[in-house]
Write an enzyme that holds these catalytic residues in place. Structure first.
Site, short mmCIF file in Angstrom:
data_model
loop_
_atom_site.label_atom_id
_atom_site.label_comp_id
_atom_site.label_asym_id
_atom_site.label_seq_id
_atom_site.Cartn_x
_atom_site.Cartn_y
_atom_site.Cartn_z
N LYS A 119 0.96 88.39 58.99
CA LYS A 119 -0.44 88.00 59.22
C LYS A 119 -0.73 86.68 58.52
O LYS A 119 -0.08 86.35 57.53
CB LYS A 119 -1.38 89.07 58.61
N ARG A 124 0.38 102.58 64.89
CA ARG A 124 0.74 103.52 65.96
C ARG A 124 2.12 104.11 65.74
O ARG A 124 2.40 105.23 66.20
CB ARG A 124 0.62 102.81 67.32
N1 BES Z 1 -4.49 97.10 60.42
C1 BES Z 1 -4.50 96.24 61.53
C2 BES Z 1 -5.81 96.27 62.31
C3 BES Z 1 -7.04 95.76 61.62
C4 BES Z 1 -7.52 94.48 61.88
C5 BES Z 1 -7.77 96.57 60.77
C6 BES Z 1 -8.66 94.04 61.26
C7 BES Z 1 -8.91 96.13 60.16
C8 BES Z 1 -9.38 94.86 60.40
C9 BES Z 1 -3.39 96.66 62.51
O1 BES Z 1 -2.26 97.18 61.93
C10 BES Z 1 -2.97 95.43 63.22
O2 BES Z 1 -2.43 94.56 62.62
N2 BES Z 1 -3.22 95.40 64.53
C11 BES Z 1 -2.84 94.32 65.32
C12 BES Z 1 -2.28 94.92 66.58
C13 BES Z 1 -1.49 93.98 67.41
C14 BES Z 1 -0.28 93.48 66.71
C15 BES Z 1 -1.11 94.68 68.69
C16 BES Z 1 -4.05 93.44 65.56
O3 BES Z 1 -5.18 93.93 65.50
O4 BES Z 1 -3.89 92.26 65.79
MN MN Z 2 -0.86 95.72 61.38
#
Ligand code: BES
Ligand code: MN
Ligand code: ZN
Length: 543
Positions: free
Chosen positions: A317, A391
Site C-alpha cells: 500500500k 478474503r
Molecule cells: N483492509 C483493506 C480494506 C480497507 C480499505 C479497510 C480502507 C479500511 C479502509 C483490504 O485488505 C484491502 O486492502 N482491500 C483492497 C482490495 C483490493 C486489493 C481488491 C482495496 O480496498 O483496495
Molecule cells: Mn489489504
C-alpha cells in the site's frame, strides 16, 4: 487498556432536587417558519433578539419534555437564558449553564435534539447521540443525571436503551500510552442516572443492565482496535481474546501455525507467511443452558477479519494513511467482544465466533501475486493481489464455521476501500442471502449502526474466473469495477449451500478518523458489535 467504566442507574425523583454535578435536559430547535415574528407571542420579553431577522431568539427554542421542573425553578427564564448563551437546539449542541442555586445541581446542560418530531418523541438514535454528546462534554464531572424526552408508550424501552447506551459510549476514553497524565484531559463521568417515570420498573431495569453490557462490548472493541499494531500481533491478539473468553466462561479453541498447517487452512497460512508473528484461528463458543423449544435448534456463527496490520504485503500500500490499517482487525474485535457480551446476556441460542488472525507483511517469505492457494474447503484460489488478504483468511474461517454446522452465518470485515467509496464512512455494506441481509439492515437501523444491502451480480463472479484455479481472488484483469461486490462474491464460495449468510463490509464505519461526535469516539467505533448482538437477540426470539 479498558477505560474506567462509567456506572448507570435509574432515578425517578424530581430532577430539580437531584444531588448531582450536572443535570442534562433536551432542547429542540423550532422551525423558524412557525415562529411568530410580531413580539406578541407568549412568555416574558427575553432580550435575546436577532435584529436582522426580527426574531425573539427564545422563541426559536423549545424545551423538551422532562425539563419541566428545571424550567419552573428558573421562573420561566430558562429558554431566554439559553438563547442568550447562543443555544439553537441543533443536534449535538451542548450548552452549559450555572444554576446559581435555582436547582440542586450546580450545572444545567441543554443538549440539542433538533426539531421536535410532530406528535412523537425523538427517534432512539437522536437520544443516543444527544446523551453521548452531553456526557462527553461533561468529562470532569463525577455524577450526571439525564432527563431527556423518553416516550411513555411501547417505544419507551428502545428509547431508554438508546439513551443509556449513548451515555456510556460518550464516556468512552482510550487509556492510551502517554507517559504522563495530561492536565487538560478531564476524566470521564463516573456515574450517569437516567430519569424515568418509575425507577423500579423491571423492564426499565433490564434495559439499563443490557445497555451496560452492550456498551461494554463496544468499549472492548474500540480498545482492541485502538491498540497499536506492535502491541497487538496475531499471537498476542489471540492470547488477549482467549484469556477474556475463558474468564467469561466461553469454550475456547486456538489454532497456532502448526495446527493451521495440519488442518489445511491454506488462506490463513498464506497471508501469515510474510510476518515473523505467525497466524492464528481462534474459535469461541457459547452454549445456552436452557434453550427455548424453537431456538434450541439455532446455531449462529459469527466470523470476523483479524488482520492485525495490513501493509498490503508484496502488493504494498502507499505510505499515506497506512497506519490506519491497524484497524484491519475491527471485525475480529467486534466478534470477540460480541461473544463476551453473549456470555453475559445468555441468549437461548448457540453462538460461535471465528477469528482468523494474521499480519499482512512484505518479506522474503510472503505469499505473492500468482500463487495458487488451496483453501480449507479444498477450493483453489489464484492470488492476484496480496492486498486482498481479508478474503483469504475469511474463506477458511467461514468454511470451518459451515463444517462445524450453523443455521446462520454472519461475517464482518474491513474488506474493501470500495465500500467506503460506495457508501461512505457511516454506512456499512451488506451482501449475502437477500432476506437475511434485510434483517441485518433492520438490526443496524435499531442500534445506530446503519447498513445497506448490496447485490452479488453474476457478471462480477464471471469476471473472477481464473485461468489456472477455481477462482481468482479479485477480477482477473484487476478491474476495480464493483470492487466491494467482488469481495462478497468471493466469500460466497465458502458458505455451505443452504446457510443464510451475510457479509458486512465495515471498512468505513469501523474507524472514525475525525474529532469525536455523537456516540462516535475518535479511532475505533465498535461497529458492528451492536448489530451482532441485536441479531443474536432477534434470532433467539424469532428463529
Ligand atoms: N483492509 C483493506 C480494506 C480497507 C480499505 C479497510 C480502507 C479500511 C479502509 C483490504 O485488505 C484491502 O486492502 N482491500 C483492497 C482490495 C483490493 C486489493 C481488491 C482495496 O480496498 O483496495
Ligand atoms: Mn489489504
Ligand atoms: Zn485488509
Amino acid at each position: 487498556m479498558t477505560s474506567p467504566s462509567t456506572t448507570l442507574s435509574l432515578v425517578d425523583t424530581d430532577p430539580a432536587e437531584l444531588a448531582v454535578d450536572a443535570i442534562v435536559i433536551g432542547l429542540h430547535s423550532q422551525n423558524p417558519g412557525t415562529v411568530e415574528q410580531t413580539g406578541a407571542a407568549s412568555g416574558p420579553e427575553t432580550g435575546a433578539r436577532d435584529p436582522g431577522r426580527g426574531v425573539d431568539l427564545a422563541e426559536t427554542l423549545l424545551l423538551a419534555t422532562g425539563a419541566e421542573s428545571i424550567a419552573a425553578a428558573f421562573d420561566g427564564r430558562l429558554t431566554a437564558t439559553l438563547a442568550l448563551l447562543g443555544a439553537t437546539g441543533g443536534p449535538g449542541e451542548v450548552i452549559k449553564l450555572a444554576t446559581l442555586g435555582t436547582v440542586t445541581a450546580p450545572l444545567v446542560v441543554a443538549v440539542g435534539l433538533g426539531p421536535e418530531p410532530s406528535g412523537a418523541a425523538p427517534a432512539p438514535e437522536t437520544l443516543r447521540r444527544a446523551a453521548a454528546s452531553a456526557v462527553r462534554a461533561l468529562a470532569g464531572c463525577e455524577r450526571v443525571a439525564l432527563t431527556l424526552p423518553l416516550p411513555d408508550d411501547e417505544d419507551a424501552p428502545a428509547a431508554l436503551r438508546a439513551t443509556a447506551e449513548g451515555a456510556l459510549l460518550g464516556a468512552y476514553r482510550f487509556a492510551g500510552y502517554k507517559t504522563r497524565p495530561q492536565p487538560s484531559r478531564r476524566s470521564p463521568v463516573e456515574s450517569v442516572a437516567v430519569h424515568v417515570p418509575d425507577a423500579n420498573d423491571a423492564r426499565a431495569r433490564a434495559e439499563i443492565t443490557r445497555a451496560a453490557v452492550v456498551a461494554g462490548a463496544v468499549g472492548r472493541t474500540r480498545d482492541w482496535v485502538n491498540t497499536p499494531p506492535n502491541e497487538l500481533r496475531p499471537p498476542s491478539f489471540a492470547d488477549s481474546v482467549a484469556a477474556a473468553a475463558r474468564e467469561a466462561g466461553l469454550t475456547v479453541e486456538v489454532l497456532d501455525e502448526q495446527a493451521l498447517a495440519a488442518g489445511g487452512y491454506g488462506g490463513i497460512l498464506a497471508v501469515g507467511l510474510g510476518s515473523a508473528a505467525p497466524p492464528r484461528l481462534v474459535k469461541l463458543s457459547y452454549q445456552p443452558a436452557s434453550a427455548g423449544p424453537d431456538a434450541a435448534a439455532r446455531r449462529i456463527a459469527l466470523v470476523g477479519k483479524g488482520i492485525t496490520f495490513d501493509t498490503g504485503g508484496v502488493s504494498i500500500k502507499p505510505a499515506q494513511g497506512m497506519w490506519e490499517m491497524k484497524s484491519d482487525m475491527a471485525g475480529a474485535a467486534a466478534v470477540a467482544a460480541a461473544m463476551l457480551a453473549v456470555a453475559e446476556l445468555k441468549p437461548s441460542v448457540a453462538v460461535s465466533g471465528y477469528l482468523p488472525m494474521a499480519e499482512n507483511m512484505p518479506s522474503g517469505s510472503s505469499y505473492r501475486p500468482g500463487d495458487v492457494v488451496t483453501m480449507y474447503n479444498g477450493k483453489r484460489v489464484e492470488v492476484l493481489n496480496t492486498d486482498a488478504e481479508g478474503r483469504m483468511v475469511l474463506g477458511d474461517a467461514m468454511a470451518r464455521a459451515c463444517e462445524d454446522g450453523c443455521d446462520y452465518l454472519i461475517e464482518t470485515s474491513t474488506l474493501t476501500g470500495g465500500q467506503v467509496v460506495a457508501l461512505g464512512k457511516r454506512m456499512a455494506g451488506v451482501m449475502g442471502s437477500a432476506e437475511f441481509c434485510q434483517r441485518v439492515q433492520a438490526a443496524g437501523e435499531a442500534t445506530g449502526e446503519p447498513a445497506w444491502p448490496m447485490p452479488l451480480p453474476d457478471d462480477v463472479r464471471k469476471g473472477m474466473d481464473s485461468e489456472v484455479a477455481d477462482i481468482s481472488q479479485v477480477n482477473a484483469s484487476m478491474d476495480r469495477a464493483g470492487h466491494m461486490l467482488q469481495g462478497g462474491v468471493f466469500l460466497r464460495e465458502f458458505v455451505a449451500d443452504d446457510v443464510p449468510w451475510a457479509h458486512i463490509d465495515i471498512a468505513g464505519p469501523s474507524y472514525h478518523s475525525g474529532e469525536p461526535t455523537g456516540h462516535w469516539s475518535k479511532g475505533g467505533t465498535g461497529v458492528p458489535v451492536r448489530t451482532l448482538l441485536e441479531l443474536v437477540d432477534d434470532i433467539a426470539a424469532n428463529g
